[in-house]
Design a protein around this motif. Structure first.
Motif, short mmCIF file in Angstrom:
data_model
loop_
_atom_site.label_atom_id
_atom_site.label_comp_id
_atom_site.label_asym_id
_atom_site.label_seq_id
_atom_site.Cartn_x
_atom_site.Cartn_y
_atom_site.Cartn_z
N GLY A 53 42.01 34.10 47.03
CA GLY A 53 41.16 34.02 45.62
C GLY A 53 40.68 35.12 45.20
N GLN A 54 41.68 36.31 45.04
CA GLN A 54 41.06 37.38 44.82
C GLN A 54 42.17 38.02 43.75
N TRP A 55 41.50 38.65 42.60
CA TRP A 55 42.01 39.45 41.68
C TRP A 55 41.43 40.89 41.45
N ILE A 56 41.92 41.91 41.70
CA ILE A 56 41.30 43.03 41.63
C ILE A 56 41.94 44.20 40.57
N ALA A 57 41.15 44.66 39.69
CA ALA A 57 41.84 45.93 38.92
C ALA A 57 41.24 47.04 39.91
N ALA A 58 42.14 47.69 40.51
CA ALA A 58 41.85 48.97 41.34
C ALA A 58 42.20 50.15 40.52
N MET A 59 41.19 51.20 40.37
CA MET A 59 41.40 52.04 39.85
C MET A 59 41.10 53.37 40.35
N PRO A 60 41.60 54.63 40.03
CA PRO A 60 41.13 55.78 40.45
C PRO A 60 39.59 56.23 40.78
N ALA A 61 39.49 56.79 41.65
CA ALA A 61 38.00 57.10 41.86
C ALA A 61 37.55 57.95 40.90
N ASN A 62 38.13 58.80 40.22
CA ASN A 62 37.64 59.58 39.12
C ASN A 62 37.38 58.97 37.79
N ARG A 63 37.69 57.77 37.96
CA ARG A 63 37.30 56.89 36.55
C ARG A 63 35.97 56.08 36.79
N LEU A 64 35.26 56.44 37.97
CA LEU A 64 34.06 55.59 37.98
C LEU A 64 32.96 55.30 37.22
N ARG A 65 32.84 56.68 36.65
CA ARG A 65 31.76 56.88 35.23
C ARG A 65 32.37 55.97 34.04
N ASP A 66 33.52 55.51 34.00
CA ASP A 66 33.97 54.87 32.85
C ASP A 66 33.80 53.33 33.14
N HIS A 67 33.02 52.93 34.33
CA HIS A 67 33.08 51.60 34.70
C HIS A 67 32.79 50.55 33.88
N LEU A 68 31.76 50.86 32.65
CA LEU A 68 31.65 49.86 31.77
C LEU A 68 32.86 49.38 30.87
N GLU A 69 33.45 50.55 30.52
CA GLU A 69 34.69 50.41 29.55
C GLU A 69 35.85 49.71 30.36
N LEU A 70 35.85 49.85 31.54
CA LEU A 70 36.87 49.64 32.51
C LEU A 70 36.82 48.04 32.95
N GLU A 71 35.39 47.68 33.07
CA GLU A 71 35.01 46.31 33.01
C GLU A 71 35.69 45.36 31.93
N ASP A 72 35.11 45.96 30.66
CA ASP A 72 35.89 45.03 29.53
C ASP A 72 37.36 44.98 29.63
N GLU A 73 38.12 46.29 29.89
CA GLU A 73 39.56 46.20 30.07
C GLU A 73 39.81 45.00 31.17
N ALA A 74 39.25 45.16 32.44
CA ALA A 74 39.82 44.27 33.41
C ALA A 74 39.40 42.87 33.03
N ASN A 75 38.41 42.44 32.44
CA ASN A 75 38.13 41.33 32.04
C ASN A 75 39.12 40.74 30.74
#
Length: 240
Positions: A69-91
């Motif tokens: 039951g897992q689906w993960i968008a795994a991103m590079p550590a240096n993208r951490l501060r873009d997490h809000l934008e990347l949450e939208d992209e992952a969704n």
């Protein structure tokens, strides 16, 4: 299926060219060996043919394990501060792959999946380990917050994170580690009694506000609480 593509890199030590296959998606149902490699901290490792330097390609892939039951968008550590934008992209990606915008058969698979976004190898490994241990990752993040309030000193800084990394078989306690995100070097270990998990689990009202802040999107990690105002509860875009 699990998809790979060729990439050309420069060795971080001698700058010699290095060619390797980079993963774009992992299907752990069909390739359980790749899940094992992530848990063993050896996935996407490479060695320079010129100087022998070992290094690891940063994660940038989608991970599916329908059985767990897992689906993960795994991103590079240096993208951490873009997490809000990347949450939208992952969704959005999940929606077209397994959510409301996907074919009916894929939607059936999606109903059993938890959507998560991670940054760096220690974070994605932790999510896999927690599911293996049948632990709620939100409660584990609340355990970390309790740990921060309880210890006299903590090496808390940008680029340093706290992860659950193992279980002490003799005591049944959970082993947490402070580690450097980029190098994955372990700095300090903590053994935390498993009773703390139970105490937090059994006090949902007392932790409701924190749970609400942690669950505003697929990035479920205490680090989000230290990076500005973030996304307000109820404002997130729901996957599927």
């Amino acid at each position: 299926m699990s998809l790979f593509h060729p990439v050309n890199l420069l060795c971080p030590q001698c700058e010699a060219p290095v060619s390797m296959s980079a993963v774009g998606s992992v299907n752990a149902d069909r390739r359980p060996d790749l899940r094992d490699d992530i848990l063993e901290n050896r996935f996407q490792d490479a060695a320079c043919p010129a100087c022998g330097e070992s290094f690891r390609l940063q994660p940038q892939f989608n991970y599916l394990d329908a059985g767990r039951g897992q689906w993960i968008a795994a991103m590079p550590a240096n993208r951490l501060r873009d997490h809000l934008e990347l949450e939208d992209e992952a969704n959005d990606l999940f929606s077209t792959s397994y959510g409301s915008q996907a074919p009916a058969a894929a939607q059936e698979v999606g109903k059993g999946l938890t959507v998560r976004l991670t940054f760096g190898w220690p974070a994605v490994r932790e999510k896999l380990l927690l599911r293996q241990l049948e632990l709620d990752d939100v409660i584990v993040e609340m355990m970390k917050l309790h740990i921060l309030r309880s210890v006299e000193t903590a090496p808390l800084a940008e680029g340093i994170e706290l992860r659950l990394v193992d279980v002490d078989e003799e005591t049944g306690s959970y082993v947490f580690a402070w580690l450097e995100t980029a190098s994955e070097k372990y700095i300090e270990y903590l053994n935390v009694p498993s009773e703390l998990y139970v105490v937090i689990h059994d006090n949902p009202e007392g932790w409701a506000a924190i749970r609400g802040r942690l669950e505003t999107g697929p990035f479920v990690d205490m680090q989000k609480l230290y990076m500005g105002e973030g996304r307000h509860t109820g404002d997130e875009r729901q996957a599927g």
